[in-house]
Design an enzyme around this catalytic site. Structure first.
Site, short mmCIF file in Angstrom:
data_model
loop_
_atom_site.label_atom_id
_atom_site.label_comp_id
_atom_site.label_asym_id
_atom_site.label_seq_id
_atom_site.Cartn_x
_atom_site.Cartn_y
_atom_site.Cartn_z
N GLY A 242 0.81 -1.21 0.00
CA GLY A 242 0.00 0.00 0.00
C GLY A 242 0.84 1.26 0.00
O GLY A 242 0.45 2.29 -0.56
N TYR A 362 -0.69 8.94 6.57
CA TYR A 362 -1.43 7.68 6.55
C TYR A 362 -0.65 6.54 5.90
O TYR A 362 0.31 6.74 5.19
CB TYR A 362 -2.82 7.85 5.96
N GLU A 363 -1.10 5.33 6.24
CA GLU A 363 -0.39 4.08 5.88
C GLU A 363 1.07 4.10 6.33
O GLU A 363 1.96 3.64 5.63
CB GLU A 363 -0.54 3.77 4.39
N GLY A 364 1.27 4.67 7.51
CA GLY A 364 2.61 4.75 8.09
C GLY A 364 3.18 6.15 7.95
O GLY A 364 3.44 6.61 6.85
#
Length: 380
Positions: A242, A362-364
């Protein structure tokens, strides 16, 4: 090394670019200002096949390579990163999660619905007490007879309202800590699921983001992904891939801001000449362009590694980290080049700057990417 795109890759990129430059641009400011979901555009993109772009052909998708997919995310995000995130979560998390780790029965049941866009996918990992620390899952999935009972709350869920198929990460065996976490395919219309209000976000405002609450939600055992206790490993592997699509979003945002700043600098005059001819502006453009090219190389390399079955965990983290930092830098400089006009909505760059910030989170977060990279270095 070959940095040239294939004819097919160039064609799919041009298709995404044409739609973005021709259609998304028309109402992007209005949708962002009023947080309007892009329902008509989503419908069109389903018909054009972008919701099944990486789904295997035998499940109704087009089965294109990951770089082709990444190129489309960047092109859409140049104009509207809300479309970028809708497609990204659907494809690189929901579709890819089932396609990579689902059994054949799960694939046959859910992938055709996702590939056609009949159902949109969402990925439910973050919680009020579990953001960067994804191992601290409070949402529970208690095994009972032939099903699980899920209770808890998930935060910041893209496609929560528009989505129809959720991938949910929850804790089944608390004493085993992260080894006791599972992942499940949950249909949105299952009794016991409710949504919080639409989040009033700083950027990417026309994507739908909600909290999702589970109250005694009954999920069949056959909807669990992988073996018992596989959930945390599943989530980490999905975030690895992702991150590449988030990096592609960030790259597109940076490119979109740079293109507008370059055009404006050639039109705007100050002290008797175009501002692009002033060294202060020329040097800004040079730095923006250089960082974008470096970010593109990171993103394309990570996508190539994934497509060719290589270990892309560190490269994906580097791509996400560098592209996000580049997006924030380039959009801020684009606003500065526009001067006062950069601070108003009409010129788009302030919207791109607001969107860029989310790619660092987001997503890390960027800090988590540095952690992933540093650990990979020390394990070499």
């Amino acid at each position: 090394m070959n940095f040239e795109l294939t004819e097919e890759q160039e064609m799919i990129r041009q298709s995404a670019r044409d739609y973005a430059q021709r259609e998304l641009i028309k109402d992007v400011i209005e949708r962002d200002t009023n947080a309007i979901y892009p329902a008509e555009h989503v419908k069109n993109l389903k018909e054009l096949g972008f919701f099944g772009i990486i789904t295997d052909e035998k499940y109704g998708g087009t089965g294109l390579d990951y770089l082709s997919y990444v190129l489309t995310i960047s092109e859409f995000s140049k104009i509207d990163s809300s479309i970028g995130v809708i497609l990204s979560v659907h494809n690189s998390l929901a579709v890819a999660g089932i396609q990579r780790f689902g059994n054949e029965e799960q694939k046959q049941k859910y992938l055709p619905q996702l590939a056609s866009g009949k159902k949109i996918g969402a990925f439910l990992l973050s919680e009020p007490e579990a953001g960067s620390d994804a191992s601290s899952q409070r949402t529970s999935a208690i095994e009972k007879d032939d099903h699980y009972i899920i209770n808890g709350t998930k935060n910041w869920i893209t496609n929560a309202h528009s989505g129809g198929i959720y991938l949910v990460v929850a804790q089944t065996h608390p004493k085993k800590e992260y080894h006791g976490i599972n992942a499940f395919i949950v249909e949105k219309d299952t009794p016991g699921i409710s949504l919080g209000p639409h989040e009033d976000k700083m950027g990417m405002r026309s994507s739908d983001t909600h909290s999702v609450m589970f109250s005694d939600v009954k999920v069949p055992k056959e909807n669990r992904l992988g073996e018992d206790g596989f959930g945390f490993k599943f989530a980490m592997k999905m975030l690895d891939s992702g991150r590449i699509s988030i990096a592609a979003q960030a790259l597109g945002i940076a490119e979109g801001a740079y293109e507008r700043a370059l055009q404006y600098s050639k039109e705007r005059k100050a002290f008797g000449q175009e501002i692009s001819k002033h060294q202060a502006i020329g040097f800004k453009l040079a730095e923006m362009k250089t960082r974008i090219e470096a970010a593109r190389n990171f993103v394309w390399k990570a996508a190539w590694e994934k497509a060719n079955g290589k270990n892309f965990s560190m490269t994906g983290a580097m791509a996400k980290y560098y592209a996000a930092e580049t997006a924030m830098f380039v959009t801020t400089e684009a606003v500065q080049i526009h001067g006062g006009y950069g601070y108003v909505k009409e010129y788009h760059v302030e919207r791109l700057m607001r969107a860029a910030k989310l790619t660092q989170i987001y997503e890390g977060t960027s800090e988590i990417q540095q952690l992933v990279i540093s650990r990979a270095i020390l394990e070499e």
